[in-house]
Scaffold this active site. Structure first.
Site, PDB file in Angstrom:
ATOM      1  N   LYS A 126      -8.864  51.112 -55.238  1.00 50.95           N
ATOM      2  CA  LYS A 126      -9.111  52.045 -54.150  1.00 50.95           C
ATOM      3  C   LYS A 126     -10.605  52.139 -53.878  1.00 50.95           C
ATOM      4  CE  LYS A 126      -7.707  56.770 -52.801  1.00 50.95           C
ATOM      5  NZ  LYS A 126      -6.909  57.942 -53.254  1.00 50.95           N
TER       6      LYS A 126
ATOM      7  N   TYR B   6       4.560  29.418   0.948  1.00 51.00           N
ATOM      8  CA  TYR B   6       3.111  29.195   0.919  1.00 51.00           C
ATOM      9  C   TYR B   6       2.517  29.495   2.295  1.00 51.00           C
ATOM     10  CZ  TYR B   6      -1.332  27.005  -0.321  1.00 51.00           C
ATOM     11  OH  TYR B   6      -2.657  26.776  -0.585  1.00 51.00           O
TER      12      TYR B   6
ATOM     13  N   SER C 170      -0.236  61.819 -50.183  1.00 51.87           N
ATOM     14  CA  SER C 170      -0.732  62.765 -49.189  1.00 51.87           C
ATOM     15  C   SER C 170       0.145  64.006 -49.217  1.00 51.87           C
ATOM     16  CB  SER C 170      -0.703  62.122 -47.797  1.00 51.87           C
ATOM     17  OG  SER C 170      -1.206  63.003 -46.823  1.00 51.87           O
TER      18      SER C 170
ATOM     19  N   ASN D 222      -5.268  42.321  13.272  1.00 47.99           N
ATOM     20  CA  ASN D 222      -6.474  42.074  14.054  1.00 47.99           C
ATOM     21  C   ASN D 222      -6.508  42.970  15.295  1.00 47.99           C
ATOM     22  OD1 ASN D 222      -6.546  38.495  13.370  1.00 47.99           O
ATOM     23  ND2 ASN D 222      -7.423  40.200  12.240  1.00 47.99           N
TER      24      ASN D 222
ATOM     25  N   GLU E  78       1.251  55.840 -54.249  1.00 46.85           N
ATOM     26  CA  GLU E  78       0.052  55.755 -55.089  1.00 46.85           C
ATOM     27  C   GLU E  78       0.370  56.195 -56.521  1.00 46.85           C
ATOM     28  OE1 GLU E  78      -4.576  57.375 -54.613  1.00 46.85           O
ATOM     29  OE2 GLU E  78      -2.968  58.147 -53.334  1.00 46.85           O
TER      30      GLU E  78
ATOM     31  N   CYS F  34      -4.322  55.191 -49.783  1.00 50.85           N
ATOM     32  CA  CYS F  34      -4.448  56.566 -49.327  1.00 50.85           C
ATOM     33  C   CYS F  34      -5.726  56.863 -48.536  1.00 50.85           C
ATOM     34  CB  CYS F  34      -4.311  57.516 -50.513  1.00 50.85           C
ATOM     35  SG  CYS F  34      -3.904  59.222 -50.001  1.00 50.85           S
TER      36      CYS F  34
END
Length: 632
Positions: free
Chosen positions: A114, A473, A195, A451, A45, A168
């Site tokens: 900004k 299958y 920062s 079963n 920045e 920022c």
């Protein structure tokens, strides 16, 4: 390069209130970026003046010096294709704005102000600047040129890159501008920041960048002012971060005294197609934006990014116990719900001594352990046939006894011979019929036994087999609950290893993991496996790699091929990868009919092939377009 772009976060050595000197550092990093084939390089920045110039921003001399330095940068970058994003103070309509200026080939492409200005504790930006969050559809004059100006600007190459810029505090806002940029197509988000460093703040900052990249389904490039800023009241460490869709690709070492940059190759094509697969992204509200066209971006000659050969397997940095606990709990609680709902107390599982039946048994056993159910109500059935070896049978029996399950054995040899006789099949003809009769015999036994016992048949087939249709299958294709259906083969190995913490079964698990993958349907050779699955359909690690990229974001076959060659290095050559990729595509398309009627089973990872969940595909779709793309 298949949608990959190289991006950079730069941290220049700053001299507060000396734009000309700062410009020298910027140009050096820009030239380094060009050499490294970077498409976009982002600076901190208020790059030219220094963020901490404070009330000097209200002085005409500093702004004039800044603009002179900016013009000098433009003059020295006329032949540089890399996009340069710098921070400047802009005087517009007798107001001062904290802005990002976007440059390419000696021209200003646009200026983004900004939106959110911090005005508390150590930050008092509103003393010098005003917010630009309402500036849209307008222009400003900068260095004698009229250029686009506003928070509604996006920049696109017309291919896979569209980027937006925020500054920022914008990222810390309740609704960051990048949310709207992403909703309007920006898949690359850039942040110029200043920062300061406080105890633990860098961890929060990295988490914020990483999570925003995930929320926006984008790549995010963040860079912050370095130690050259004023230390009157605060110290700046020059934190640079590049994240992509929730993963931090790279971040720098803070508090460096030299100018430096970090780079990463981001897959913007993948991000675009991931968004198409996510309905939550599609539902995002769009706003009116202006798109500035960018051209002639540097091309990457070689991707400099690690491509994992095992995309389904957690990284080495992940806590293995925690991840495996989660996988097994998803399976276990899925089974618990099904058994409680059906009022069934017993589980019936066919046990072969192979990977899939081992994991199904272990996860079922864990479900019973969680609920305090008697493990003797897990009925494990071994069904030896023509190809069963003593090794696999012994491992199956040893595992079942160690877990305290009820073990039953039903030899399918005579049953299969009678079936051959009934349909007129020669027992010495080892065709698909020979194999499938055995697979269906086993499934029939399990269903009938369930079963008789009042049990639930637990399916053992995994996601990799489902993708390839590597099942019979209405044989092993069918069950009453497909417990492994959401887990690919490479992940199954990973989870089984986790159970080695149980000393009673550690040694048998080692041998199961070392046993070649085989359905054991063809006669063995002196008690040795003669039918190895991976010699027939190819390595599962390749197929899992293909499956992930094909399903996750619809990657084209040629990109999958290219990434596989990068991921596996010298292990597989191009001929081998292409051979198995063709087979994957053919089987994936021709075997969809099995997936269309697959049984219920829990989704475990981000990919499922259940027709009721993630994957809906016609059983008769043509594959030719995909094969032609691979061969082109």
């Amino acid at each position: 390069m298949y949608g990959y772009y190289r991006v950079a976060a730069a941290v220049n050595t700053t001299t507060v209130a000396n734009p000309a000197k700062n410009a020298e550092e910027i140009l050096a990093l820009v030239k380094e970026s060009e050499t490294k084939e970077v498409s976009v390089v982002v600076f901190p920045e208020l790059t030219l003046t220094g963020y901490t110039a404070s009330d000097l921003f209200l002085n005409q001399t500093l702004l004039t010096a800044q603009n002179d330095a900016l013009e000098n940068i433009l003059n020295h970058t006329e032949k540089i294709n890399t996009i340069i994003v710098l921070g400047i103070a802009l005087l517009e309509a007798d107001r001062l704005y904290n802005c990002a200026v976007i440059l390419q080939r000696g021209k200003i492409l646009g200026v983004v102000p900004k939106s959110y200005l911090p005005n508390k504790k150590e930050f008092y930006e509103k003393r010098q600047f005003v917010t630009g969050r309402d500036i849209v559809r307008t222009t400003t004059e900068l260095l004698g040129k009229e250029v686009p100006f506003g928070v509604d600007l996006l920049f696109s190459d017309g291919a896979d890159m569209t980027f937006g810029v925020e500054i920022c505090e914008d990222l810390w806002a309740v609704t960051p501008p990048s949310n709207h940029m992403a909703s309007n197509g920006a898949n690359l988000l850039l942040n110029l920041s200043a920062s300061n460093e406080l105890i633990g703040k860098h961890e929060y900052r990295e988490e914020l960048v990483r999570t925003q990249s995930a929320r926006c389904m984008a790549a995010y490039v963040y860079t912050s002012s370095g130690v050259g800023e004023s230390t009157t009241d605060t110290v700046y460490g020059g934190h640079a971060i590049i994240s992509e869709y929730g993963t931090t690709l790279v971040q720098n070492q803070r508090f460096r005294m030299d100018s430096h940059l970090i780079t990463a190759d981001v897959d913007l094509e993948k991000l675009r197609w991931l968004r198409i697969n996510e309905s939550s992204y599609s539902d995002g509200r769009r706003k009116k934006t202006r798109t500035v066209k960018i051209e002639n971006l540097p091309k990457i000659s070689e991707i400099q990014r690690e491509i994992t050969p095992a995309p389904f397997v957690p990284s080495v940095y992940t806590d293995k116990q925690q991840r495996c606990d989660e996988i097994v709990h998803i399976q276990a609680y899925g089974l618990i719900k099904r058994m409680q709902h059906t009022n069934i107390q017993k589980a019936v599982i066919g046990i072969s001594g192979g990977l899939d039946s081992t994991l199904a048994l272990l996860s079922t056993w864990r479900a019973f352990e969680i609920m305090g159910w008697d493990s003797r109500n897990i009925i494990a059935v071994t069904m030896p046939g023509f190809g069963t070896t003593s090794r696999t049978k012994k491992n199956a029996v040893t595992l079942c006894k160690a877990l305290g399950t009820t073990l039953k054995e039903v030899d399918i040899t005579d049953i299969s011979l009678k079936e051959f006789e009934a349909i007129g099949h020669d027992k010495d003809e080892h065709s698909v019929t020979y194999e499938n009769v055995q697979a269906r015999a086993r499934t029939s036994i399990l269903m009938n036994m369930a079963n008789k016992e009042g049990g639930l048949v637990i399916g053992t087939g995994d996601l990799s087999e489902i993708a390839l249709g590597w099942s019979t299958y209405n044989g092993d294709h069918m069950s009453m609950y497909a417990l492994n259906s959401g887990i690919p083969k490479t992940l199954i190995k990973y989870v089984i290893e986790y159970f080695k913490s149980n000393e009673k079964i550690a040694s048998v698990i080692d041998d199961i993991l070392a046993t070649p993958i085989s359905p054991e349907l063809l006669p063995h050779n002196h008690d040795k496996i003669t039918q190895e699955t991976e010699e027939i359909v190819g390595p599962y690690e390749l197929h899992d790699f293909f499956l992930y990229h094909f399903i996750k974001y619809g990657a084209k076959p040629r990109k999958i091929q290219y990434l596989a060659l990068l991921a596996f290095g010298d292990k597989y050559d191009k001929v081998t990868v292409t051979k198995w990729l063709k087979l994957f595509l053919k089987r994936f398309f021709t075997q969809q009919f099995k997936r269309s009627c697959m049984p219920d089973g829990p989704k475990v990872g981000t990919i499922s092939l259940s027709p009721r969940a993630d994957w809906k595909m016609p059983s008769d779709a043509e594959m030719n377009v995909w094969l032609k793309e691979l061969e082109a």
